[in-house]
Design a protein around this motif. Structure first.
Motif, PDB file in Angstrom:
ATOM      1  N   VAL A 137       0.863  -1.364   0.053  1.00 13.95           N
ATOM      2  CA  VAL A 137       0.058  -0.121  -0.094  1.00 13.95           C
ATOM      3  C   VAL A 137       0.818   1.382   0.157  1.00 13.95           C
ATOM      4  O   VAL A 137       2.223   1.176   0.137  1.00 13.95           O
ATOM      5  CB  VAL A 137      -1.010  -0.247   1.271  1.00 13.95           C
ATOM      6  CG1 VAL A 137      -1.873  -1.283   1.128  1.00 13.95           C
ATOM      7  CG2 VAL A 137      -0.050  -0.045   2.509  1.00 13.95           C
ATOM      8  N   MET A 138       0.255   2.517  -0.218  1.00 11.84           N
ATOM      9  CA  MET A 138       1.080   3.673  -0.293  1.00 11.84           C
ATOM     10  C   MET A 138       0.185   5.004   0.389  1.00 11.84           C
ATOM     11  O   MET A 138      -0.887   5.196  -0.088  1.00 11.84           O
ATOM     12  CB  MET A 138       1.326   4.249  -1.559  1.00 11.84           C
ATOM     13  CG  MET A 138       2.426   5.182  -1.764  1.00 11.84           C
ATOM     14  SD  MET A 138       2.794   5.507  -3.547  1.00 11.84           S
ATOM     15  CE  MET A 138       3.653   3.961  -4.161  1.00 11.84           C
ATOM     16  N   GLU A 139       0.555   5.445   1.647  1.00 11.99           N
ATOM     17  CA  GLU A 139       0.178   6.415   2.114  1.00 11.99           C
ATOM     18  C   GLU A 139      -0.070   7.687   1.349  1.00 11.99           C
ATOM     19  O   GLU A 139       0.981   7.951   0.580  1.00 11.99           O
ATOM     20  CB  GLU A 139       1.007   6.704   3.571  1.00 11.99           C
ATOM     21  CG  GLU A 139       0.766   5.757   4.585  1.00 11.99           C
ATOM     22  CD  GLU A 139       1.412   6.159   6.061  1.00 11.99           C
ATOM     23  OE1 GLU A 139       0.569   6.218   6.908  1.00 11.99           O
ATOM     24  OE2 GLU A 139       2.613   6.213   6.031  1.00 11.99           O
ATOM     25  N   ALA A 140      -1.096   8.354   1.735  1.00 12.53           N
ATOM     26  CA  ALA A 140      -1.112   9.843   0.963  1.00 12.53           C
ATOM     27  C   ALA A 140      -1.174   9.798  -0.525  1.00 12.53           C
ATOM     28  O   ALA A 140      -0.913  10.638  -1.104  1.00 12.53           O
ATOM     29  CB  ALA A 140      -0.054  10.572   1.463  1.00 12.53           C
ATOM     30  N   THR A 141      -1.783   8.475  -0.899  1.00 14.27           N
ATOM     31  CA  THR A 141      -2.153   8.657  -2.335  1.00 14.27           C
ATOM     32  C   THR A 141      -3.497   7.672  -2.247  1.00 14.27           C
ATOM     33  O   THR A 141      -4.122   7.338  -1.557  1.00 14.27           O
ATOM     34  CB  THR A 141      -1.088   7.431  -3.195  1.00 14.27           C
ATOM     35  OG1 THR A 141      -1.318   6.247  -2.578  1.00 14.27           O
ATOM     36  CG2 THR A 141       0.248   7.799  -2.919  1.00 14.27           C
ATOM     37  N   CYS A 142      -3.944   7.448  -3.518  1.00 14.79           N
ATOM     38  CA  CYS A 142      -5.245   6.750  -3.772  1.00 14.79           C
ATOM     39  C   CYS A 142      -4.882   5.080  -3.071  1.00 14.79           C
ATOM     40  O   CYS A 142      -6.156   4.656  -3.369  1.00 14.79           O
ATOM     41  CB  CYS A 142      -5.912   6.868  -5.212  1.00 14.79           C
ATOM     42  SG  CYS A 142      -4.822   6.068  -6.317  1.00 14.79           S
ATOM     43  N   LEU A 143      -4.118   4.974  -2.850  1.00 16.36           N
ATOM     44  CA  LEU A 143      -3.628   3.489  -2.454  1.00 16.36           C
ATOM     45  C   LEU A 143      -3.431   3.445  -0.834  1.00 16.36           C
ATOM     46  O   LEU A 143      -3.005   2.403  -0.499  1.00 16.36           O
ATOM     47  CB  LEU A 143      -2.363   2.994  -3.306  1.00 16.36           C
ATOM     48  CG  LEU A 143      -2.157   2.956  -4.698  1.00 16.36           C
ATOM     49  CD1 LEU A 143      -1.222   2.171  -5.163  1.00 16.36           C
ATOM     50  CD2 LEU A 143      -3.626   2.421  -5.340  1.00 16.36           C
ATOM     51  N   ASP A 144      -3.803   4.563  -0.302  1.00 14.53           N
ATOM     52  CA  ASP A 144      -3.880   4.543   1.237  1.00 14.53           C
ATOM     53  C   ASP A 144      -4.972   3.646   1.668  1.00 14.53           C
ATOM     54  O   ASP A 144      -5.970   3.932   1.553  1.00 14.53           O
ATOM     55  CB  ASP A 144      -3.965   6.156   1.679  1.00 14.53           C
ATOM     56  CG  ASP A 144      -3.553   6.233   2.886  1.00 14.53           C
ATOM     57  OD1 ASP A 144      -4.021   5.290   3.749  1.00 14.53           O
ATOM     58  OD2 ASP A 144      -3.156   7.402   3.427  1.00 14.53           O
ATOM     59  N   PRO A 145      -4.338   2.493   2.571  1.00 11.28           N
ATOM     60  CA  PRO A 145      -5.614   1.850   3.267  1.00 11.28           C
ATOM     61  C   PRO A 145      -6.429   2.454   4.070  1.00 11.28           C
ATOM     62  O   PRO A 145      -7.561   1.655   4.287  1.00 11.28           O
ATOM     63  CB  PRO A 145      -4.518   0.605   4.005  1.00 11.28           C
ATOM     64  CG  PRO A 145      -3.238   1.470   4.421  1.00 11.28           C
ATOM     65  CD  PRO A 145      -3.069   2.418   3.053  1.00 11.28           C
ATOM     66  N   ASN A 146      -6.039   3.498   4.670  1.00  9.21           N
ATOM     67  CA  ASN A 146      -7.190   4.181   5.401  1.00  9.21           C
ATOM     68  C   ASN A 146      -8.351   4.614   4.485  1.00  9.21           C
ATOM     69  O   ASN A 146      -9.345   4.785   5.251  1.00  9.21           O
ATOM     70  CB  ASN A 146      -6.320   5.433   6.060  1.00  9.21           C
ATOM     71  CG  ASN A 146      -5.399   5.182   7.020  1.00  9.21           C
ATOM     72  OD1 ASN A 146      -5.795   4.492   8.268  1.00  9.21           O
ATOM     73  ND2 ASN A 146      -4.215   5.412   6.976  1.00  9.21           N
ATOM     74  N   LEU A 147      -8.510   4.966   3.381  1.00 10.77           N
ATOM     75  CA  LEU A 147      -9.367   5.344   2.489  1.00 10.77           C
ATOM     76  C   LEU A 147     -10.291   4.242   2.290  1.00 10.77           C
ATOM     77  O   LEU A 147     -11.629   4.509   1.936  1.00 10.77           O
ATOM     78  CB  LEU A 147      -8.763   5.808   1.061  1.00 10.77           C
ATOM     79  CG  LEU A 147      -7.991   7.070   0.921  1.00 10.77           C
ATOM     80  CD1 LEU A 147      -7.273   7.034  -0.422  1.00 10.77           C
ATOM     81  CD2 LEU A 147      -8.612   8.173   1.451  1.00 10.77           C
ATOM     82  N   TYR A 148      -9.906   2.895   2.469  1.00  9.88           N
ATOM     83  CA  TYR A 148     -10.782   1.776   2.457  1.00  9.88           C
ATOM     84  C   TYR A 148     -11.098   1.010   3.632  1.00  9.88           C
ATOM     85  O   TYR A 148     -11.602  -0.068   3.376  1.00  9.88           O
ATOM     86  CB  TYR A 148     -10.275   1.064   1.138  1.00  9.88           C
ATOM     87  CG  TYR A 148      -9.857   1.823   0.009  1.00  9.88           C
ATOM     88  CD1 TYR A 148     -10.464   2.580  -0.661  1.00  9.88           C
ATOM     89  CD2 TYR A 148      -8.397   2.113  -0.180  1.00  9.88           C
ATOM     90  CE1 TYR A 148     -10.333   3.649  -1.761  1.00  9.88           C
ATOM     91  CE2 TYR A 148      -8.154   3.007  -1.189  1.00  9.88           C
ATOM     92  CZ  TYR A 148      -9.008   3.725  -1.902  1.00  9.88           C
ATOM     93  OH  TYR A 148      -8.736   4.419  -2.895  1.00  9.88           O
TER      94      TYR A 148
END
Length: 192
Positions: free
Chosen positions: A67-78
């Protein structure tokens, strides 16, 4: 430092608080992608995106996921962070194009990946990766503008709308992202 951000910028609520977006420029979403040999079976699409997301997320326990923080791949978003999952944060860069090479290099078994990059990766590494299923609802990308630049945003929107209407934009998509035209027909067949 600049007047606009035009690099495949996903429209996210946290970003909308800081910038204004143009009309949507490209459809997107986030998928779970795995190396081909990982013993994880792609979900059977049900026609209900929420159910498909739930089924895809149910496959995450037991697998490592890049995963990658602060991008659309941030796990917090999902709603993936803090769930006991083996999330591996990619920190070498913020270039989403590096995610598939990283899982092929065995940094993790799976990765979150935005749909445009996944479509290109499937063409670039045929037989090496597979799409397990969706992680996000449908998303769109746009060009970002300062909130103090409504005239510039309006001028861009008029320019982009013209490109959509006269076919120039779809010709560019055909050249660089040909599979996107068939994957997102509703977006590309409906000019604003």
């Amino acid at each position: 430092r600049g007047d606009l951000i035009a690099n495949g910028l996903t429209v996210l609520p946290s970003r909308q608080a800081l910038i204004d977006y143009s009309v949507p420029t490209f459809p997107s979403g986030v998928w779970l992608v795995a190396r081909a040999e990982v013993p994880m079976t792609p979900i059977a699409a049900s026609g209900n995106l929420s159910d498909d997301i739930r089924k895809t997320k149910a496959k995450l326990p037991g697998a490592s996921t890049l995963v990658m923080e602060a991008t659309c791949l941030d796990p917090n978003l999902y709603n993936l962070a803090g769930k006991g999952l083996d999330l591996r944060y990619y920190k070498r860069s913020t270039n989403l194009n590096e995610m598939v090479p990283a899982i092929l290099n065995r940094d993790a078994e799976t990765t979150l990946l935005d749909v445009p990059d996944a479509l290109i990766a499937l063409e670039k590494w045929p037989g090496s990766i597979k799409v397990i299923g969706p992680i996000s609802e449908k998303q769109v990308m746009g060009v970002g503008f300062r909130k103090t630049s409504p005239e510039l945003r309006a001028a861009y929107d008029a320019f982009f709308t013209k490109l959509r209407k006269d076919g120039t934009y779809n010709a560019l998509v055909q050249k660089y992202y040909p599979s996107a035209l068939s994957y997102f027909p509703e977006f590309f067949q409906s000019a604003p």
